[in-house]
Design a protein around this motif. Structure first.
Motif, PDB file in Angstrom:
ATOM      1  N   MET A 258      -5.871 -15.479  16.111  1.00 47.92           N
ATOM      2  CA  MET A 258      -5.505 -14.741  14.932  1.00 47.92           C
ATOM      3  C   MET A 258      -4.212 -15.348  14.386  1.00 47.92           C
ATOM      4  N   THR A 259      -4.232 -15.695  13.148  1.00 51.49           N
ATOM      5  CA  THR A 259      -3.076 -16.349  12.540  1.00 51.49           C
ATOM      6  C   THR A 259      -2.163 -15.329  11.868  1.00 51.49           C
ATOM      7  N   GLY A 260      -0.945 -15.767  11.611  1.00 53.82           N
ATOM      8  CA  GLY A 260       0.002 -14.920  10.909  1.00 53.82           C
ATOM      9  C   GLY A 260      -0.460 -14.600   9.500  1.00 53.82           C
ATOM     10  N   ARG A 261      -1.175 -15.504   8.907  1.00 55.38           N
ATOM     11  CA  ARG A 261      -1.687 -15.281   7.549  1.00 55.38           C
ATOM     12  C   ARG A 261      -2.663 -14.111   7.526  1.00 55.38           C
ATOM     13  N   PHE A 262      -3.564 -14.078   8.499  1.00 55.23           N
ATOM     14  CA  PHE A 262      -4.542 -12.997   8.562  1.00 55.23           C
ATOM     15  C   PHE A 262      -3.866 -11.659   8.859  1.00 55.23           C
ATOM     16  N   VAL A 263      -2.927 -11.657   9.796  1.00 53.16           N
ATOM     17  CA  VAL A 263      -2.206 -10.436  10.159  1.00 53.16           C
ATOM     18  C   VAL A 263      -1.429  -9.909   8.952  1.00 53.16           C
ATOM     19  N   ALA A 264      -0.759 -10.798   8.236  1.00 49.27           N
ATOM     20  CA  ALA A 264       0.010 -10.382   7.059  1.00 49.27           C
ATOM     21  C   ALA A 264      -0.899  -9.879   5.950  1.00 49.27           C
ATOM     22  N   THR A 265      -2.014 -10.548   5.729  1.00 49.28           N
ATOM     23  CA  THR A 265      -2.935 -10.135   4.664  1.00 49.28           C
ATOM     24  C   THR A 265      -3.483  -8.751   4.925  1.00 49.28           C
ATOM     25  N   LEU A 266      -3.987  -8.536   6.122  1.00 50.62           N
ATOM     26  CA  LEU A 266      -4.569  -7.238   6.456  1.00 50.62           C
ATOM     27  C   LEU A 266      -3.496  -6.148   6.463  1.00 50.62           C
ATOM     28  N   GLY A 267      -2.325  -6.453   6.983  1.00 47.19           N
ATOM     29  CA  GLY A 267      -1.247  -5.469   7.038  1.00 47.19           C
ATOM     30  C   GLY A 267      -0.696  -5.106   5.676  1.00 47.19           C
ATOM     31  N   ILE A 268      -0.526  -6.082   4.811  1.00 47.99           N
ATOM     32  CA  ILE A 268      -0.043  -5.799   3.451  1.00 47.99           C
ATOM     33  C   ILE A 268      -1.072  -4.975   2.692  1.00 47.99           C
ATOM     34  N   ALA A 269      -2.353  -5.295   2.865  1.00 49.80           N
ATOM     35  CA  ALA A 269      -3.401  -4.504   2.218  1.00 49.80           C
ATOM     36  C   ALA A 269      -3.363  -3.061   2.719  1.00 49.80           C
ATOM     37  N   LEU A 270      -3.190  -2.873   4.014  1.00 52.59           N
ATOM     38  CA  LEU A 270      -3.119  -1.530   4.590  1.00 52.59           C
ATOM     39  C   LEU A 270      -1.888  -0.782   4.100  1.00 52.59           C
ATOM     40  N   THR A 271      -0.746  -1.430   4.121  1.00 52.29           N
ATOM     41  CA  THR A 271       0.492  -0.788   3.672  1.00 52.29           C
ATOM     42  C   THR A 271       0.405  -0.402   2.203  1.00 52.29           C
ATOM     43  N   THR A 272      -0.109  -1.295   1.376  1.00 54.34           N
ATOM     44  CA  THR A 272      -0.241  -1.001  -0.048  1.00 54.34           C
ATOM     45  C   THR A 272      -1.201   0.152  -0.277  1.00 54.34           C
ATOM     46  N   PHE A 273      -2.332   0.142   0.429  1.00 52.85           N
ATOM     47  CA  PHE A 273      -3.281   1.248   0.305  1.00 52.85           C
ATOM     48  C   PHE A 273      -2.619   2.568   0.661  1.00 52.85           C
ATOM     49  N   LEU A 274      -1.915   2.616   1.783  1.00 55.72           N
ATOM     50  CA  LEU A 274      -1.291   3.866   2.219  1.00 55.72           C
ATOM     51  C   LEU A 274      -0.238   4.360   1.231  1.00 55.72           C
ATOM     52  N   VAL A 275       0.591   3.456   0.749  1.00 57.02           N
ATOM     53  CA  VAL A 275       1.665   3.855  -0.169  1.00 57.02           C
ATOM     54  C   VAL A 275       1.097   4.329  -1.508  1.00 57.02           C
ATOM     55  N   VAL A 276       0.178   3.558  -2.086  1.00 63.50           N
ATOM     56  CA  VAL A 276      -0.366   3.913  -3.403  1.00 63.50           C
ATOM     57  C   VAL A 276      -1.201   5.186  -3.318  1.00 63.50           C
ATOM     58  N   ALA A 277      -2.048   5.294  -2.317  1.00 66.10           N
ATOM     59  CA  ALA A 277      -2.893   6.483  -2.190  1.00 66.10           C
ATOM     60  C   ALA A 277      -2.049   7.735  -1.960  1.00 66.10           C
ATOM     61  N   ALA A 278      -1.042   7.646  -1.100  1.00 66.81           N
ATOM     62  CA  ALA A 278      -0.196   8.814  -0.827  1.00 66.81           C
ATOM     63  C   ALA A 278       0.620   9.207  -2.054  1.00 66.81           C
ATOM     64  N   LEU A 279       1.195   8.221  -2.737  1.00 64.72           N
ATOM     65  CA  LEU A 279       2.003   8.540  -3.921  1.00 64.72           C
ATOM     66  C   LEU A 279       1.156   9.151  -5.042  1.00 64.72           C
ATOM     67  N   LEU A 280       0.027   8.542  -5.329  1.00 61.86           N
ATOM     68  CA  LEU A 280      -0.816   9.082  -6.402  1.00 61.86           C
ATOM     69  C   LEU A 280      -1.364  10.457  -6.058  1.00 61.86           C
ATOM     70  N   THR A 281      -1.788  10.646  -4.826  1.00 56.72           N
ATOM     71  CA  THR A 281      -2.300  11.948  -4.420  1.00 56.72           C
ATOM     72  C   THR A 281      -1.225  13.016  -4.541  1.00 56.72           C
ATOM     73  N   GLU A 282      -0.018  12.698  -4.129  1.00 51.76           N
ATOM     74  CA  GLU A 282       1.073  13.665  -4.214  1.00 51.76           C
ATOM     75  C   GLU A 282       1.509  13.914  -5.656  1.00 51.76           C
ATOM     76  N   LEU A 283       1.585  12.863  -6.459  1.00 60.13           N
ATOM     77  CA  LEU A 283       2.004  13.037  -7.856  1.00 60.13           C
ATOM     78  C   LEU A 283       0.987  13.813  -8.678  1.00 60.13           C
ATOM     79  N   LEU A 284      -0.288  13.630  -8.379  1.00 55.20           N
ATOM     80  CA  LEU A 284      -1.329  14.305  -9.147  1.00 55.20           C
ATOM     81  C   LEU A 284      -1.719  15.664  -8.586  1.00 55.20           C
ATOM     82  N   SER A 285      -1.178  16.052  -7.451  1.00 53.88           N
ATOM     83  CA  SER A 285      -1.606  17.295  -6.819  1.00 53.88           C
ATOM     84  C   SER A 285      -1.275  18.535  -7.647  1.00 53.88           C
ATOM     85  N   ALA A 286      -0.247  18.490  -8.471  1.00 59.69           N
ATOM     86  CA  ALA A 286       0.102  19.638  -9.312  1.00 59.69           C
ATOM     87  C   ALA A 286      -0.842  19.783 -10.502  1.00 59.69           C
TER      88      ALA A 286
END
Length: 123
Positions: free
Chosen positions: A1-29
């Motif tokens: 497993m290369t650093g490129r693959f680890v970074a790609t998958l991790g950045i995708a996961l981090t971005t998904f978590l941040v965007v989904a949580a922020l939008l869900t919280e901002l739109l909940s009202a």
């Protein structure tokens, strides 16, 4: 497993978590089922960030510590969620605030380690 693959998958996961949580919280009202809006947009944002990391960002060695540090945040949140889900006695100890603190500490630690030892990160 290369650093490129680890970074790609991790950045995708981090971005998904941040965007989904922020939008869900901002739109909940305004929207009762705000997760139905936040999750698909988070998936798309995560995919775009992952593709950008794989195609363009990994080729810049100066960005590798930041990419791996950011990916460690997503992995740490995922690990805390897995512990909270699979170990019932730990549920009282794993909170949102504690998880975010743990994730930030992991991200900073990985960033500093990769910055200190850049030759140990494989292409």
């Amino acid at each position: 497993m290369t650093g490129r693959f680890v970074a790609t998958l991790g950045i995708a996961l981090t971005t998904f978590l941040v965007v989904a949580a922020l939008l869900t919280e901002l739109l909940s009202a305004r929207i009762a089922f705000s997760a139905l809006v936040g999750l698909p947009i988070g998936i798309v944002a995560g995919a775009v960030a992952g593709i950008a990391t794989w195609v363009r960002l990994w080729s810049r060695p100066a960005l590798r510590p930041v990419l791996l540090g950011g990916s460690a945040v997503g992995y740490a949140v995922l690990a805390a969620a897995a512990v909270s889900y699979s170990v019932p006695p730990a549920r009282g100890f794993v909170s949102t605030r504690g998880t975010l603190g743990f994730a930030v500490v992991c991200g900073v630690a990985v960033l500093l380690l990769v910055r200190r030892y850049p030759d140990r990160v494989s292409e």
